[in-house]
Motif scaffolding. Structure first.
Motif, PDB file in Angstrom:
ATOM      1  N   THR A   1      13.576  -2.638  -1.842  1.00  0.00           N
ATOM      2  CA  THR A   1      12.149  -3.728  -3.048  1.00  0.00           C
ATOM      3  C   THR A   1      13.846  -3.887  -4.152  1.00  0.00           C
ATOM      4  O   THR A   1      13.608  -4.742  -4.573  1.00  0.00           O
ATOM      5  CB  THR A   1      11.092  -3.525  -3.406  1.00  0.00           C
ATOM      6  N   GLU A   2      13.756  -2.297  -5.118  1.00  0.00           N
ATOM      7  CA  GLU A   2      14.732  -3.072  -6.301  1.00  0.00           C
ATOM      8  C   GLU A   2      15.916  -3.186  -5.816  1.00  0.00           C
ATOM      9  O   GLU A   2      16.601  -4.366  -6.915  1.00  0.00           O
ATOM     10  CB  GLU A   2      14.956  -1.436  -6.780  1.00  0.00           C
ATOM     11  N   SER A   3      16.268  -3.040  -3.913  1.00  0.00           N
ATOM     12  CA  SER A   3      18.178  -3.264  -4.553  1.00  0.00           C
ATOM     13  C   SER A   3      18.362  -5.359  -3.900  1.00  0.00           C
ATOM     14  O   SER A   3      18.879  -5.853  -3.699  1.00  0.00           O
ATOM     15  CB  SER A   3      18.942  -3.140  -2.929  1.00  0.00           C
ATOM     16  N   ILE A   4      16.579  -5.643  -3.688  1.00  0.00           N
ATOM     17  CA  ILE A   4      16.803  -6.975  -3.377  1.00  0.00           C
ATOM     18  C   ILE A   4      16.281  -7.973  -4.647  1.00  0.00           C
ATOM     19  O   ILE A   4      16.958  -9.165  -4.915  1.00  0.00           O
ATOM     20  CB  ILE A   4      15.732  -7.706  -2.284  1.00  0.00           C
ATOM     21  N   THR A   5      15.483  -7.550  -5.947  1.00  0.00           N
ATOM     22  CA  THR A   5      15.063  -8.138  -6.876  1.00  0.00           C
ATOM     23  C   THR A   5      14.468  -7.336  -7.730  1.00  0.00           C
ATOM     24  O   THR A   5      13.791  -6.059  -6.965  1.00  0.00           O
ATOM     25  CB  THR A   5      14.180  -9.183  -7.255  1.00  0.00           C
ATOM     26  N   SER A   6      14.158  -7.288  -9.101  1.00  0.00           N
ATOM     27  CA  SER A   6      13.864  -6.148  -9.954  1.00  0.00           C
ATOM     28  C   SER A   6      12.805  -6.019 -10.599  1.00  0.00           C
ATOM     29  O   SER A   6      12.577  -5.939 -11.618  1.00  0.00           O
ATOM     30  CB  SER A   6      15.212  -5.103 -10.703  1.00  0.00           C
ATOM     31  N   TYR A   7      11.717  -7.137 -10.234  1.00  0.00           N
ATOM     32  CA  TYR A   7      10.606  -7.818 -10.817  1.00  0.00           C
ATOM     33  C   TYR A   7       9.536  -6.975 -11.391  1.00  0.00           C
ATOM     34  O   TYR A   7       8.345  -7.475 -12.096  1.00  0.00           O
ATOM     35  CB  TYR A   7      10.365  -9.606 -10.678  1.00  0.00           C
ATOM     36  N   GLY A   8       9.488  -6.485 -10.192  1.00  0.00           N
ATOM     37  CA  GLY A   8       8.265  -5.664  -9.672  1.00  0.00           C
ATOM     38  C   GLY A   8       7.736  -5.469  -8.370  1.00  0.00           C
ATOM     39  O   GLY A   8       8.145  -5.950  -7.659  1.00  0.00           O
ATOM     40  N   TYR A   9       6.654  -3.918  -9.028  1.00  0.00           N
ATOM     41  CA  TYR A   9       6.287  -3.641  -7.252  1.00  0.00           C
ATOM     42  C   TYR A   9       5.101  -3.018  -8.259  1.00  0.00           C
ATOM     43  O   TYR A   9       4.301  -1.972  -8.837  1.00  0.00           O
ATOM     44  CB  TYR A   9       7.532  -2.114  -7.096  1.00  0.00           C
ATOM     45  N   VAL A  10       4.250  -3.983  -7.825  1.00  0.00           N
ATOM     46  CA  VAL A  10       2.403  -2.819  -7.600  1.00  0.00           C
ATOM     47  C   VAL A  10       1.954  -2.368  -6.188  1.00  0.00           C
ATOM     48  O   VAL A  10       1.958  -3.632  -5.331  1.00  0.00           O
ATOM     49  CB  VAL A  10       1.353  -4.393  -7.897  1.00  0.00           C
ATOM     50  N   VAL A  11       1.503  -1.377  -6.708  1.00  0.00           N
ATOM     51  CA  VAL A  11       0.555  -0.383  -5.804  1.00  0.00           C
ATOM     52  C   VAL A  11      -1.158  -1.266  -5.362  1.00  0.00           C
ATOM     53  O   VAL A  11      -1.835  -1.690  -6.261  1.00  0.00           O
ATOM     54  CB  VAL A  11       0.678   0.235  -5.925  1.00  0.00           C
ATOM     55  N   LYS A  12      -1.232  -1.713  -4.056  1.00  0.00           N
ATOM     56  CA  LYS A  12      -2.397  -2.614  -3.777  1.00  0.00           C
ATOM     57  C   LYS A  12      -3.535  -1.905  -4.839  1.00  0.00           C
ATOM     58  O   LYS A  12      -3.392  -0.691  -4.202  1.00  0.00           O
ATOM     59  CB  LYS A  12      -2.369  -2.928  -2.584  1.00  0.00           C
TER      60      LYS A  12
ATOM     61  N   SER B  32       1.321  -1.061  -0.240  1.00  0.00           N
ATOM     62  CA  SER B  32      -0.071  -0.003  -0.218  1.00  0.00           C
ATOM     63  C   SER B  32       1.284   1.625   0.195  1.00  0.00           C
ATOM     64  O   SER B  32       0.470   2.675  -0.183  1.00  0.00           O
ATOM     65  CB  SER B  32      -0.949  -0.062   1.093  1.00  0.00           C
ATOM     66  N   HIS B  33       2.020   0.908   0.314  1.00  0.00           N
ATOM     67  CA  HIS B  33       3.589   1.943   0.275  1.00  0.00           C
ATOM     68  C   HIS B  33       3.836   2.157  -1.267  1.00  0.00           C
ATOM     69  O   HIS B  33       3.581   1.447  -1.486  1.00  0.00           O
ATOM     70  CB  HIS B  33       4.335   2.186   1.426  1.00  0.00           C
ATOM     71  N   THR B  34       3.732   3.697  -1.574  1.00  0.00           N
ATOM     72  CA  THR B  34       4.408   4.614  -2.799  1.00  0.00           C
ATOM     73  C   THR B  34       5.174   5.672  -2.382  1.00  0.00           C
ATOM     74  O   THR B  34       6.090   5.754  -3.212  1.00  0.00           O
ATOM     75  CB  THR B  34       3.075   5.030  -3.450  1.00  0.00           C
ATOM     76  N   GLU B  35       5.740   5.014  -0.828  1.00  0.00           N
ATOM     77  CA  GLU B  35       6.579   5.574  -0.643  1.00  0.00           C
ATOM     78  C   GLU B  35       8.433   5.509  -1.301  1.00  0.00           C
ATOM     79  O   GLU B  35       8.432   4.203  -1.901  1.00  0.00           O
ATOM     80  CB  GLU B  35       7.587   6.010   0.634  1.00  0.00           C
ATOM     81  N   ARG B  36       9.122   6.732  -2.389  1.00  0.00           N
ATOM     82  CA  ARG B  36      10.473   5.947  -2.732  1.00  0.00           C
ATOM     83  C   ARG B  36      11.628   5.389  -1.847  1.00  0.00           C
ATOM     84  O   ARG B  36      12.170   4.197  -2.967  1.00  0.00           O
ATOM     85  CB  ARG B  36      11.075   7.687  -3.100  1.00  0.00           C
ATOM     86  N   GLU B  37      11.681   5.638  -0.879  1.00  0.00           N
ATOM     87  CA  GLU B  37      12.405   4.660   0.314  1.00  0.00           C
ATOM     88  C   GLU B  37      12.329   3.542   0.344  1.00  0.00           C
ATOM     89  O   GLU B  37      12.656   2.214  -0.163  1.00  0.00           O
ATOM     90  CB  GLU B  37      13.397   5.569   1.254  1.00  0.00           C
ATOM     91  N   ILE B  38      10.432   2.934   0.206  1.00  0.00           N
ATOM     92  CA  ILE B  38      10.327   1.727   0.184  1.00  0.00           C
ATOM     93  C   ILE B  38      10.416   0.892  -1.228  1.00  0.00           C
ATOM     94  O   ILE B  38      10.896  -0.437  -1.128  1.00  0.00           O
ATOM     95  CB  ILE B  38       8.564   1.219   0.782  1.00  0.00           C
ATOM     96  N   VAL B  39       9.920   1.995  -1.943  1.00  0.00           N
ATOM     97  CA  VAL B  39      10.702   0.764  -3.812  1.00  0.00           C
ATOM     98  C   VAL B  39      11.872   0.607  -3.567  1.00  0.00           C
ATOM     99  O   VAL B  39      12.103   0.213  -4.263  1.00  0.00           O
ATOM    100  CB  VAL B  39       9.620   1.890  -4.703  1.00  0.00           C
ATOM    101  N   LYS B  40      12.747   2.263  -3.489  1.00  0.00           N
ATOM    102  CA  LYS B  40      13.938   1.461  -3.955  1.00  0.00           C
ATOM    103  C   LYS B  40      14.482   0.072  -2.796  1.00  0.00           C
ATOM    104  O   LYS B  40      15.422  -0.247  -3.703  1.00  0.00           O
ATOM    105  CB  LYS B  40      15.168   2.393  -2.925  1.00  0.00           C
TER     106      LYS B  40
END
Length: 718
Positions: free
Chosen positions: A98-109, A88-96
Motif C-alpha cells: 500500500t505504501e508503494s501506491i500512496t502513503s496517507y495511512g494504513y489502519v488495522v480494522k 485486517s492484515h498486519t503483514e509487512r508485505e501488505i503494508v509495504k
C-alpha cells in the motif's frame, strides 16, 4: 486546520454489516459518508465527480473483482485524492504494497474510532501539505545563450522549455518549433557504429538525479538529416529546496576531432583487439609495449610496467627450462612455444601458454622480443573441476536414497550404487556384468524387457517415476517387493546406455495407509468442532429467547426476538452444512423450508407458511446462504411485528423460481400491506437498511411490487 464537518468521505467496504458500523461511527464523528461495496463502484462514483470526495477509506480485500490496491491505483491515475487503507492484515508485505501506491495511512480494522479518526485527520494534513508544496515549485527561468556550446533545457517530464542558438543550429529545431516537444524528438542521437538509438542523457539524469556524460561515438542527427559527432553532459536543474525541476543539456560539435582520433585509434586497436596478451621488449627484456589483453590478464596498466624488466614484473617460471635457457634457445632458433607460470599484479598466479619470438631489424640484427601469452588457468581449472565433478558424481550416486542401476545395450549391469546393494542384497562387485533379469521376478522379465526395447526406439532421453508401470523387484534372498522406476538413456560412442532409478514403494504404501488414518481422525475432529459450534449458537439462541419471554417491555422483547431470529438463521445454515456432503454448500430446497419454520416458531403468534420452490436442485455456497438467511429473517420479522396485528388467519408466502441464470425470491404476506413510504433506498429502520446492504453485497436486486398482492422480490444472478 481541517474542519471535519466540511469533509466528505467515500467508504469502500464489501462487508455490509461492518460497513454499516463504520459509516455510523464516522457520521457520529462529524463526517459526511458515502458507502460503496466494490472497487468498480468506487471508480465509477469518483470518475463522475458529481459529489467530489475529500478522502477515500479503502478496504484492501473487496471480495470479487478489483481489490483495494488495484482500485486505489486506478483512481490515483485519474485523480489526486488522499486514500487511507483499511485491513485486517498486519503483514509487512501488505503494508509495504500500500505504501508503494500512496502513503496517507494504513489502519488495522477494529483499532477503534479514535485511531481511525486520527489517521483520517493526519491524511488530510499530509494532503494539504503536499498541495502547498506543489504550489511553491519554481520553474526554470533562464539558460545562458552566450556560450559557444549547444544548450537545451527541459522540464522534469523531459519536454523542451529552452533551446539556445547553437543548439538550434545543430539540431535544426528553432526555439519556438521545439518548445514543448519530447527531448528525444529534438535531440535525436545514435551510436555511430551500431546506428542504434542511444539512451538520452535527459532521461538518465531524471532517473538518477545526477550529472551524466554522453558515451563516446555518439552522433546527433539534425532535423534536416545532417549528422554531427558530439560530446555532451546533462545536469539536473534544482530549485532552492534541492528538488530537480528539469535538466540542462550542454553539447558541442567534435566531428573534426573525432575523425582524427578515429584514424589513430584504428592503428592502436589492431593489437588491442586480440584476446592474447601481446608484450614487446627490447633486447634486454625491458617492456616497451603492453596491449589491453595484457592489462586484463596481468592486471597492470601499460603505464605501470613500461620500462620494467618483463622477467622481474611477471616472475616467469618455465616448466622445463630456466629463463636463461629459454632466451638462448630463442636467440638461436628464433622462437619458443611452451607453458610457464607467471604472476599478475597482487601476486595472483597465472598458468600461461607462451609463444616467444625474436625480433630483427632490416639488417637482420636482433632488436627485441615479442611475448604472446594466453591465460590457460581457466582451462586447467576446468579440467580439475571435471575430475572433481566425476568424483562428486560417484559419491552422489553412491549416497542416493534410490537404487541407481546402469546397463549397456545387452542389458548387462555396468553400475550398481550403494542403495541398490541395500535394496537387492547384492554386492556391486558380485552383480556387475550380470543380466538385469537377475533383479526382476520371472513373471515380470518379458514385460520389463519390452519396456526397455520400446523406450530405446522412441529417442526420448528420460521417463519419470512410474514410466515402467507397476513392477516388482527380486532380492537376493528370493523376496519379491513392489518398486517404482524411472528410466533414461544416453548414447556414448554410438552405444546406448540405460539408467534405471528404482524406489522401494512398500514403505510408501504403509505411509499412505497412515495418512488415510490421520485424515479420518481429522474428519472426526472437524465434525466434533461443527457440533460444538452449533451447540454454542443454540445456547445463545435459547438465552435470547428466554430473555425475550421474560420481558414486559414490548420494544425490548421485540429486539431480543429479532436478534434470536438472526442467530436462528445461522444455526439452520450451520446444521445443513454439518450434514452436507460438500461442507461448503447447501441446496435451497433443503435450507429455505427449515429456516422459514424455525424463524416463525420464535414468535408467539401462529402463522401459516406457504412455500413454492422449484424442483431443480440448486446448491448455493455458505456465504451467500448466510446473507439470504438474514434477509429472510428480517422480512419474516417485519411481517410478525407489523403485518398481522388485526389479521385472524395470518399467512406468509415464499415463491422461489428460476429463469435462465436468474434466481427469483418473491416474499409476501396477507397482512396490512406495504406502506408507500417504505423503500430499501431511503429508510431509517435498521432491518430494511440491513436488507438493502446485504442485497448489494451479494450483487442482487431487491424491489417492492405493489400490484395486486404486494410482494418483495429479490433477484440473484447464479
Amino acid at each position: 486546520m481541517t474542519v471535519v464537518a466540511d469533509k466528505s468521505i467515500l467508504l469502500v467496504e464489501d462487508e455490509a454489516i461492518l460497513a454499516l458500523y463504520e459509516k455510523n461511527q464516522l457520521e457520529q464523528g462529524g463526517y459526511k459518508v458515502t458507502h460503496v461495496p466494490s472497487g468498480e463502484n468506487a471508480i465509477r462514483l469518483v470518475m463522475q465527480d458529481e459529489n467530489p470526495f475529500d478522502l477515500i477509506l479503502m478496504d484492501i480485500d473487496l471480495g470479487k473483482g478489483l481489490d483495494g490496491t488495484e482500485t486505489a491505483t486506478h483512481i490515483l491515475n485519474h485523480k489526486e485524492i488522499p486514500i487511507v487503507f483499511l485491513s485486517s492484515h498486519t503483514e509487512r508485505e501488505i503494508v509495504k504494497k500500500t505504501e508503494s501506491i500512496t502513503s496517507y495511512g494504513y489502519v488495522v480494522k477494529n483499532s477503534g474510532f479514535t485511531v481511525l479518526d486520527a489517521s483520517i485527520k493526519m491524511a488530510f494534513k499530509l494532503f494539504e501539505a503536499n498541495e502547498l508544496t506543489k504550489s511553491k515549485k519554481e520553474h526554470l527561468e533562464t539558460v545562458l545563450h552566450s556560450i559557444g556550446d549547444g544548450v537545451i533545457a527541459t522540464d522534469k517530464e523531459g519536454k523542451v522549455i529552452r533551446i539556445n542558438p547553437v543548439a538550434e543550429k545543430l539540431t535544426g529545431w528553432s526555439h519556438d518549433d521545439g518548445l514543448g516537444l519530447e527531448i528525444n524528438k529534438v535531440f535525436n542521437i545514435i551510436n555511430v557504429k551500431t546506428r542504434h538509438k542511444v539512451d538520452n542523457p535527459v532521461d538518465i539524469v531524471l532517473k538518477t538525479n545526477s550529472v551524466v556524460a554522453l558515451a563516446n561515438h555518439t552522433v546527433l542527427i539534425s532535423k534536416d538529416g545532417a549528422e554531427y559527432q558530439i560530446s555532451d553532459s546533462g545536469s539536473p536543474i534544482k530549485d532552492l529546496n534541492g528538488e530537480t525541476k528539469g535538466v540542462v543539456l550542454v553539447f558541442r560539435d567534435i566531428t573534426a576531432e573525432y575523425n582524427v582520433q578515429s584514424q589513430i585509434a584504428k592503428q592502436a586497436n589492431m593489437l588491442n583487439n586480440v584476446l592474447d596478451a601481446v608484450i614487446g621488449t627490447d633486447f634486454t627484456q625491458k617492456i616497451n609495449y603492453w596491449n589491453k589483453a595484457a592489462e586484463k590478464i596481468f592486471l597492470w596498466k601499460a603505464e605501470e610496467v613500461i620500462g620494467e624488466n618483463i622477467l622481474e614484473v611477471l616472475k616467469t617460471k618455465y616448466l622445463n627450462f630456466t629463463n636463461q635457457e629459454i632466451i638462448e634457445k630463442v636467440n638461436l632458433e628464433g622462437s619458443y612455444i611452451g607453458e610457464a607460470i607467471q604472476e599478475a599484479k597482487g601476486g595472483c598466479v597465472r598458468n600461461i601458454e607462451i609463444n616467444l619470438v625474436l625480433l630483427n631489424d632490416e639488417f637482420d640484427l636482433p632488436t627485441g622480443y615479442i611475448f604472446v601469452a594466453r591465460d590457460i588457468s581457466d582451462r586447467l581449472k576446468a579440467l580439475n573441476q571435471i575430475k572433481e565433478s566425476e568424483a562428486k558424481l560417484t559419491q552422489i550416486i553412491d549416497s542416493a536414497m534410490d537404487a541407481i542401476i546402469s546397463i549397456d545395450n545387452t542389458k548387462k549391469i555396468i553400475l550398481f550404487n550403494g542403495a541398490a546393494e541395500k535394496m537387492f542384497g547384492y554386492e556391486s562387485d558380485a552383480i556387475i556384468g550380470k543380466s538385469l533379469d537377475q533383479l526382476i521376478p520371472i513373471n515380470f522379465r518379458s514385460q520389463h524387457d519390452k519396456h526397455i526395447d520400446q523406450f530405446s526406439k522412441t529417442g526420448v532421453s528420460r521417463r519419470a517415476m512410474g514410466a515402467l508401470g507397476e513392477i516388482s523387484g527380486l532380492r537376493a534372498n528370493g523376496e519379491e517387493f513392489p518398486i517404482e522406476a524411472s528410466i533414461s538413456q544416453i548414447t556414448v560412442n554410438g552405444e546406448s546406455l540405460f539408467t534405471v532409478i528404482l524406489r522401494d514403494v512398500s514403505v510408501r504404501t504403509l505411509s499412505e495407509s497412515k495418512i488415510q488414518k490421520l485424515l479420518h481422525e481429522k474428519e472426526n475432529i472437524l465434525k466434533e468442532i461443527h457440533h460444538r459450534v452449533k451447540n454454542n449458537m443454540s445456547s445463545l439462541f435459547t438465552l435470547l429467547t428466554l430473555q425475550a419471554k421474560s420481558q414486559n417491555h414490548e420494544p425490548v422483547q421485540t429486539i431480543l426476538y429479532e436478534a434470536a431470529g438472526r442467530i436462528k438463521s445461522m444455526i439452520v445454515l450451520y446444521d445443513k452444512l454439518y450434514h452436507s456432503e460438500t461442507d461448503n454448500s447447501v441446496s435451497i430446497q433443503n435450507y429455505f423450508p427449515s429456516i422459514c419454520s424455525e424463524i416463525v416458531s420464535i414468535f408467539p403468534k401462529k402463522v401459516e407458511v406457504n412455500l413454492s420452490i422449484l424442483e431443480e436442485p440448486i446448491e448455493l455456497n455458505a456465504k451467500l446462504l448466510s446473507s439470504l438467511g438474514i434477509i429472510l429473517n428480517e422480512l419474516i420479522t417485519n411481517s410478525m411485528k407489523h403485518a398481522f396485528l388485526e389479521i385472524q388467519n395470518p399467512k406468509i408466502n415464499l415463491n422461489i423460481s428460476k429463469d435462465n441464470n436468474i434466481l427469483y425470491l418473491a416474499y409476501s404476506d396477507n397482512g396490512v400491506g406495504i406502506p408507500e413510504s417504505i423503500s430499501f433506498q431511503d429508510t431509517p429502520g435498521f432491518g430494511l437498511q440491513l436488507i438493502g446492504m446485504l442485497t448489494e453485497q451479494i450483487e442482487g436486486k431487491i424491489s417492492i411490487d405493489r400490484k395486486n398482492e404486494p410482494k418483495i422480490i429479490l433477484e440473484l444472478k447464479l
